[in-house]
Design a protein around this motif. Structure first.
Motif, PDB file in Angstrom:
ATOM      1  N   MET A   1      -4.983  -2.329  -7.230  1.00  0.00           N
ATOM      2  CA  MET A   1      -5.802  -3.521  -7.139  1.00  0.00           C
ATOM      3  C   MET A   1      -5.071  -4.715  -7.746  1.00  0.00           C
ATOM      4  O   MET A   1      -5.209  -5.827  -7.257  1.00  0.00           O
ATOM      5  N   VAL A 126      -6.631  -3.129   2.187  1.00  0.00           N
ATOM      6  CA  VAL A 126      -7.631  -2.076   1.970  1.00  0.00           C
ATOM      7  C   VAL A 126      -6.995  -0.698   2.153  1.00  0.00           C
ATOM      8  O   VAL A 126      -7.217   0.214   1.356  1.00  0.00           O
ATOM      9  N   VAL A 127      -6.186  -0.541   3.193  1.00  0.00           N
ATOM     10  CA  VAL A 127      -5.541   0.752   3.436  1.00  0.00           C
ATOM     11  C   VAL A 127      -4.584   1.104   2.297  1.00  0.00           C
ATOM     12  O   VAL A 127      -4.589   2.222   1.783  1.00  0.00           O
ATOM     13  N   SER A 129      -4.657  -0.033  -0.761  1.00  0.00           N
ATOM     14  CA  SER A 129      -5.394   0.130  -2.033  1.00  0.00           C
ATOM     15  C   SER A 129      -6.079   1.484  -2.116  1.00  0.00           C
ATOM     16  O   SER A 129      -6.222   2.038  -3.184  1.00  0.00           O
ATOM     17  N   THR A 130      -6.527   2.001  -0.971  1.00  0.00           N
ATOM     18  CA  THR A 130      -7.265   3.257  -0.983  1.00  0.00           C
ATOM     19  C   THR A 130      -6.387   4.459  -0.648  1.00  0.00           C
ATOM     20  O   THR A 130      -6.886   5.573  -0.582  1.00  0.00           O
ATOM     21  N   TYR A 131      -5.099   4.242  -0.464  1.00  0.00           N
ATOM     22  CA  TYR A 131      -4.189   5.332  -0.108  1.00  0.00           C
ATOM     23  C   TYR A 131      -4.231   6.499  -1.101  1.00  0.00           C
ATOM     24  O   TYR A 131      -4.283   7.658  -0.669  1.00  0.00           O
ATOM     25  N   PHE A 133      -6.638   7.668  -2.769  1.00  0.00           N
ATOM     26  CA  PHE A 133      -7.897   8.394  -2.672  1.00  0.00           C
ATOM     27  C   PHE A 133      -7.935   9.302  -1.445  1.00  0.00           C
ATOM     28  O   PHE A 133      -8.508  10.387  -1.493  1.00  0.00           O
ATOM     29  N   TRP A 134      -7.380   8.875  -0.330  1.00  0.00           N
ATOM     30  CA  TRP A 134      -7.458   9.710   0.859  1.00  0.00           C
ATOM     31  C   TRP A 134      -6.199  10.518   1.105  1.00  0.00           C
ATOM     32  O   TRP A 134      -6.092  11.227   2.070  1.00  0.00           O
TER      33      TRP A 134
END
Length: 135
Positions: A1, A126-127, A129-131, A133-134
């Protein structure tokens, strides 16, 4: 972030950030101005701290010793730095008052629609930042 925030600050004008906060997030213009002013003064504050540290070292300031000794001796740098920041904030407040800030002058700013490049960059942030987590 933090990296996404720094990329946004590097790629976006401060005025556009303020306008988006007011238009899209319905934040009062006083709060948006306060946030963008704080972002604008961070580099100035860091430069002032470097100048003050250089001036104090020319006067014989030494930050050697253990952590407590260094922390107590850093008061010599903090005091002029705070005084300079207060003087700058008083000047800014006076100039804002003279220009009539807060008298609904910022309600008539034109809206800028988001373009395709904006949505692509937003999706990429967004992709990325959330990498973790997924993954």
């Amino acid at each position: 972030m933090t990296m996404a925030f720094l990329c946004m600050l590097a790629a976006t004008r401060i005025q556009d950030i303020a306008q988006t906060l007011v238009d899209r997030f319905h934040l009062p213009c006083e709060y948006a101005f306060m946030l963008t002013t704080a972002l604008r003064f961070v580099p100035n504050f860091l430069a002032d701290s470097e100048i003050t540290l250089d001036a104090q070292s020319c006067r014989g300031y030494s930050n050697r010793g253990n952590c407590v000794k260094r922390l107590l001796s850093y008061v010599v740098v903090i005091r002029p730095l705070v005084m300079r920041a207060v003087a700058k904030s008083e000047t800014l407040a006076l100039s804002m008052e003279l220009k009539g800030f807060g008298s609904n002058t910022y309600k008539n700013m034109p809206r800028e629609p988001l373009g395709a490049a904006d949505f692509i960059v937003l999706g990429l942030v967004v992709v990325l930042s959330t990498y973790p987590f997924w993954k």
